[in-house]
Design an enzyme around this catalytic site. Structure first.
Site, PDB file in Angstrom:
ATOM      1  N   HIS A  43      11.453  18.808  -5.072  1.00  0.00           N
ATOM      2  CA  HIS A  43      12.036  17.850  -5.792  1.00  0.00           C
ATOM      3  C   HIS A  43      11.103  17.159  -6.847  1.00  0.00           C
ATOM      4  CE1 HIS A  43      14.424  13.937  -4.888  1.00  0.00           C
ATOM      5  NE2 HIS A  43      13.937  13.846  -6.240  1.00  0.00           N
ATOM      6  N   GLU A  70      15.960  19.652  -6.027  1.00  0.00           N
ATOM      7  CA  GLU A  70      16.560  18.457  -6.011  1.00  0.00           C
ATOM      8  C   GLU A  70      15.969  17.509  -7.162  1.00  0.00           C
ATOM      9  OE1 GLU A  70      16.710  17.892  -1.257  1.00  0.00           O
ATOM     10  OE2 GLU A  70      15.245  16.672  -2.444  1.00  0.00           O
ATOM     11  N   HIS A 190      16.545  13.999   4.996  1.00  0.00           N
ATOM     12  CA  HIS A 190      15.743  12.569   4.950  1.00  0.00           C
ATOM     13  C   HIS A 190      15.617  12.197   6.288  1.00  0.00           C
ATOM     14  CE1 HIS A 190      13.860  10.012   1.859  1.00  0.00           C
ATOM     15  NE2 HIS A 190      14.078   9.016   3.158  1.00  0.00           N
TER      16      HIS A 190
END
Length: 237
Positions: A43, A70, A190
């Site tokens: 990410h 991401e 998450h």
């Protein structure tokens, strides 16, 4: 079986804190695949405070499982993804100053924007997933964007589960059922951990992939990376 994609941002954070190239991000990605992980996630953020854009390029030839990038589709991110052409791009509406991702897309408000972005990725044969909160109308909105998958934002579930509230799984299960009905693939991520991953997997129908980074790396400090990856794989069967 639900696939495990290992988010290696924390390895880059550790490297960056000292300078140099230890631990080596590319070697770690090679190792987690060798240990059984079915994907690698990064990410990159514009300030490159953990994964750097160059890391994303360096990883491309070494990720032979699924490569998931991401991020917020700002111009620099779009250029990166279109150049690398990973297996999957996951769109996350994170603010520039956010420590970590903290909300899903409003797929109704940003519908036209998401349609344009997703169409661009589809023209380049890149599977798309969008980060969403467990809200039914947001799942319906996601379908309208043309995305291939959604990634359920699981922080609320993880927090409530840690307090003993197993009912927190209900909106996620309902959204997963709707997503499946609408023909959307389902990912999640998450704050998922060894403590909650099996319960989550058992209650979310058609869960294709989980992306886990912070918890997996923290657990590995005590238990070892190879051991932890195999513990996740066992729970995801």
């Amino acid at each position: 079986m639900t696939k495990l994609s290992v988010n290696i941002n924390k390895i880059a954070t550790l490297r960056n804190s000292r300078g140099g190239d230890v631990p080596n991000v590319v070697q770690f990605a090679k190792d987690v695949q060798r240990f059984g992980a079915q994907g690698v996630t990064v990410h990159p953020r514009p300030d490159e405070r953990h994964i750097r854009y160059q890391d994303a390029y360096d990883l491309k030839p070494e990720v032979y499982t699924e490569y998931n990038i991401e991020g917020n589709p700002v111009d620099s991110f779009m250029k990166l993804v279109l150049s690398i052409k990973p297996t999957q791009v996951t769109l996350v509406p994170d603010a520039v100053n956010a420590i970590t991702s903290n909300a899903g897309w409003d797929t109704l408000k940003h519908k036209d924007f998401l349609i344009d972005i997703i169409n661009e990725f589809k023209r380049n044969d890149i599977r798309t997933s969008i980060f969403v909160d467990p809200v039914l109308k947001q799942i319906e909105g996601a379908k309208e964007t043309g995305t291939d998958r959604i990634e359920l934002y699981t922080e609320t579930f993880a927090h409530q589960y840690s307090l003993g509230n197993k009912e927190a799984i209900k909106p996620y299960a309902e959204c997963a059922q709707l997503a499946s009905k609408l023909g959307l693939g389902i990912n999640a991520g998450h704050d998922l951990s060894l403590d909650n991953i099996q319960f989550f997997k058992e209650n979310i129908p058609n869960l294709l992939e989980v992306s886990i980074g912070h918890a997996l790396i923290a657990e590995s400090l005590y238990l070892g990376v190879e051991n932890v990856i195999n513990m996740y794989l066992h729970k995801l069967k």
